[in-house]
Design an enzyme around this catalytic site. Structure first.
Site, short mmCIF file in Angstrom:
data_model
loop_
_atom_site.label_atom_id
_atom_site.label_comp_id
_atom_site.label_asym_id
_atom_site.label_seq_id
_atom_site.Cartn_x
_atom_site.Cartn_y
_atom_site.Cartn_z
N PHE A 103 0.82 -1.22 0.00
CA PHE A 103 0.00 0.00 0.00
C PHE A 103 0.85 1.26 0.00
CE2 PHE A 103 -0.09 2.40 4.00
CZ PHE A 103 0.70 1.60 4.82
N LYS A 104 2.11 1.16 0.42
CA LYS A 104 2.95 2.36 0.47
C LYS A 104 3.12 3.02 -0.90
CE LYS A 104 5.22 1.40 4.79
NZ LYS A 104 4.73 0.05 5.13
N ASP A 105 2.95 2.24 -1.97
CA ASP A 105 3.04 2.81 -3.32
C ASP A 105 2.02 3.92 -3.55
OD1 ASP A 105 5.12 1.21 -4.34
OD2 ASP A 105 3.72 -0.41 -4.83
#
Ligand SMILES: *Cc1c(COP(=O)(O)O)cnc(C)c1O
Length: 470
Positions: A112-114
């Site tokens: 999810f950090k993308d």
């Protein structure tokens, strides 16, 4: 909109001013001086928006010093089907009736950090180009954050990335993901040491004020405000898709470590999104579960921080919690500063006997749960058997806690934080087979790799970076 420090000691600054910085000068975290309010009529209109259109509406309310047409162009460049695999960007699936999974991991590094990093890459390049400035991001990674930063910053004007990783200690997949990048502004430094050694080197560089200023050393860690803003968007998106009527409650469960992801949910709720509960899911490192159950915040020593099979949630303190507590105590900067002095002095604080504790659960909607290795494995197996869905270990912690916290008639959304392909060993243990991998990454480990190996020595790293920058 202006930005201030949670500890009250920073003159108000603009979004562009705080975007590239880390901590506020007084040691606090930067926060907006108010949260923009979104009413139900506006939410109703937003139901028809695409992901980039919705991202524009939300980000432009926080980045008020950037012209609207520029914000629109930056979010459109960040959120493309090419980068995230579909027009939806963050698709939702329903596991059981009313039990949803929000897919946040279809970006370039499968976590999810993308979602935050891809926008941050666009924003960094924009602000740096406009100011004629450059930064050099120096960071340490055990695998996940570093790769998301590299994929966001690759090829960007005015940004170089120097990412330290422990030589020989990343998974072959993680190593290939990072080291196969051939962009000249991305530098992978494999250090003969552990992840902690890498972090110590980054600290040593940041403590050398002259070096830091000369080489414009910067970071993109989890306290970066731009990352939080980008994450607010998918809470709105999921709510608008799942709520039967605008105004109906929707609960969210968030696998948590540094409290960055769920902090964005808290902000969405403060903006007027009718979120019911925000449920924090932790692994064996249960600092946050303890806090939301008892009001006691107790930082763990690094020896008491367990290495678990959901490693991205292995934290001893939750950096972004400070932003939530600031709101909880009615934005009283001096009281906040006092609480964090207590953390420095005694290792924690206790809100259990204060009126704030009841407000966390009541007015602020928080609750929590915990998941262990055995729970994680059992949940991965059950999800495969019941729904034919393969969960990654962190998302499995979330689903475990979601199943324990469902409320009749209220939709519940669990945030998926990574794809199982990143965690082969645990998936093999749970299911007896390696997890599926997106087709375009099938040959990842065969690609040519580029990295330099350096001694576990801050001076050697400093000299290498200085030479690379000429
Ligand atoms: C970073 C991360 C988390 C924890 O998110 P926070 O914002 O630190 O709470 C959970 N799962 C995965 C896979 C992550 O990469």
């Amino acid at each position: 909109m202006q930005y201030i420090s949670t500890r009250g000691g920073m003159a108000p600054q603009s979004f562009s001013d705080i975007l590239l910085g880390g901590l506020a000068p007084d040691g606090g975290l930067v926060v907006p001086d108010n949260y923009p309010h979104v009413d139900h009529a506006t939410l109703q209109q937003w139901r028809a928006l695409s992901y980039p259109q919705l991202a524009f509406e939300i980000v432009s309310r926080f980045a008020t010093d950037i012209p609207a047409e520029d914000v629109r162009r930056l979010v459109e460049a960040a959120y493309t089907p090419a980068a995230f695999g579909s027009e939806a960007i963050t698709p939702l699936t329903e596991l059981d009736e009313g039990l949803h999974l929000l897919h946040l991991s279809n970006g370039p590094t499968l976590a999810f950090k993308d979602i935050a990093m891809q926008l941050l890459g666009q924003l960094f390049e924009y602000v740096l180009t406009r100011r004629g400035e450059a930064v050099n991001i120096v960071g340490a990674t055990s695998g996940d954050t570093g790769s998301a930063a590299e994929y966001a910053m690759r090829g960007k004007q005015g940004v170089n990335v120097f990412m330290l990783s422990p030589h020989g200690r990343m998974s072959p997949f993680q190593r290939a993901q990072m080291f196969s990048l051939q962009d000249p502004n991305i530098h992978n430094l494999a250090i003969d040491g552990t992840f902690d050694d890498c972090q110590d080197i980054v600290k040593a560089i940041n403590n050398d004020a002259a070096y830091k200023a000369r080489y414009k050393v910067s970071a993109v860690n989890s306290i970066n405000w731009g990352r939080i803003v980008a994450q607010v968007v998918y809470y709105f998106r999921a709510y608008l898709q799942v709520a039967p009527q605008i105004g109906d409650p929707v609960d969210f469960v968030v696998p948590s470590g540094n409290f960055g992801n769920i902090c964005a949910g808290h902000i969405a709720r403060r903006m007027g999104l009718p979120v019911g509960r925000l449920v924090v899911a932790t692994n064996e490192n249960d600092v946050l579960d303890e806090f939301f159950k008892t009001g006691k915040y107790t930082v763990r020593a690094s020896v008491d921080t367990h290495a678990t099979s959901s490693p991205s949630m292995d934290i001893s303190k939750a950096s972004n919690l400070e932003r939530f507590v600031f709101d909880l105590i009615d934005r009283d900067g001096s009281e906040l500063a006092r609480l964090w002095q207590e953390v420095d002095r005694t290792g924690g604080f206790d809100l259990g006997k204060t009126p704030y504790f009841a407000r966390m659960v009541g007015e602020f909607g928080f609750s929590s749960g915990k998941s262990t290795h055995a729970d994680r494995i059992a949940t991965i197996r059950a999800a495969k058997a019941r729904w034919n869905v393969v969960l990654d270990p962190h998302t499995a912690d979330g689903v475990k806690v979601a199943l324990e916290n469902r409320r009749p008639g209220i939709p519940m959304v669990t945030l998926e934080t990574a794809l199982p392909a990143k965690f082969e060993a645990t998936l093999l243990e749970a299911l007896g087979e390696t997890p599926p991998r997106p087709a375009h990454l099938a040959e990842l480990e065969q690609l040519p790799q580029r990295s330099v190996r350096l001694a576990n020595d801050a001076e050697a790293v400093k000299a290498w970076v200085a030479a690379a920058l000429g």
